[in-house]
Design an enzyme around this catalytic site. Structure first.
Site, PDB file in Angstrom:
ATOM      1  N   ASP A   1       1.145   4.106   2.240  1.00 55.61           N
ATOM      2  CA  ASP A   1       0.691   4.445   3.592  1.00 55.61           C
ATOM      3  C   ASP A   1       0.847   5.945   3.820  1.00 55.61           C
ATOM      4  O   ASP A   1       1.971   6.461   3.858  1.00 55.61           O
ATOM      5  CB  ASP A   1       1.482   3.669   4.636  1.00 55.61           C
TER       6      ASP A   1
ATOM      7  N   ASP B   1       0.840  -1.189   0.000  1.00 51.46           N
ATOM      8  CA  ASP B   1       0.000   0.000   0.000  1.00 51.46           C
ATOM      9  C   ASP B   1       0.882   1.249   0.000  1.00 51.46           C
ATOM     10  O   ASP B   1       2.061   1.194   0.363  1.00 51.46           O
ATOM     11  CB  ASP B   1      -0.888   0.044   1.247  1.00 51.46           C
TER      12      ASP B   1
END
Length: 215
Positions: free
Chosen positions: A149, A147
């Protein structure tokens, strides 16, 4: 956003922290796995930052920090604590602009676009997680499933959430992370997309379940 406590000497969660390479080991509080010591020694000798994490329930003033090793070292996360005297510098987490050149090439245009969208809303995004560790270490930490983040703070939460949802659809990347409130208190912003009545709140030394919106 502020990245130290009111005294200016203790890092808040996610802040980058540099420890004295020659004395950090003597300042470690509590146990340290001997198997991790060579990797940490090399990390400090290279002048790399560690990252502040949530404080342990230990009742002292130790600074709790962590290192996430690169993929070549198995992505091992090492958490430990040091006496404040070992801290030589504290800085904010990287911004999106800081990490673009360290990101996978296929991500770079999308990250610049996200920075621009955030700027139009007056929201500077900071980055943690695998992308930040890749920028800190200069070694591969990001995988195909990683991801992006993000850390951000804004009074206009709903517009930012809509923008992030649109950006994910346009970029094909997945974002995660925290909305930061006062004193570095964090909420997983993806939870807010569902319109919850209660949220898990991450404090500097604990987590709690609280009503949303918070008073």
């Amino acid at each position: 956003m502020r990245w130290t406590d009111a005294t200016g000497t203790r890092p808040l969660r996610h802040a980058r922290v540099w420890l004295a390479p020659s004395t950090w080991r003597k300042a470690v509080v509590g146990p340290l796995d001997p198997l991790h010591e060579p990797a940490l020694t090399a990390w400090m000798a290279a002048g790399r930052a560690v990252v502040a994490r949530r404080s342990d329930a230990r009742g002292d003033d130790a600074c709790c920090v962590a290192v996430a090793l690169p993929l070549s070292a198995g992505r091992t996360r090492i958490g430990f604590a040091v006496e404040p005297r070992a801290v030589v510098d504290i800085a904010a987490p990287f911004t999106l602009v800081d990490v673009v050149d360290a990101a996978p090439f296929a991500w770079r245009t999308a990250l610049r676009d996200l920075h621009d969208r955030g700027a139009r809303l007056g929201v500077p995004f900071h980055v943690y997680g695998s992308l930040a560790w890749q920028a800190i270490s200069g070694e591969p930490c990001v995988t195909a499933s990683s991801d992006v983040d993000l850390l951000w703070s804004s009074d206009r939460v709903d517009p930012v959430l809509r923008m992030l949802t649109d950006w994910e659809a346009d970029s094909g990347l997945h974002a995660d992370g925290e909305l930061l409130l006062a004193d570095g208190v964090g909420i997983a912003w993806r939870e807010l997309i569902r319109g919850p009545d209660r949220v898990l709140v991450k404090h500097q030394d604990r987590v709690s379940l609280q009503s949303w919106p918070m008073a």
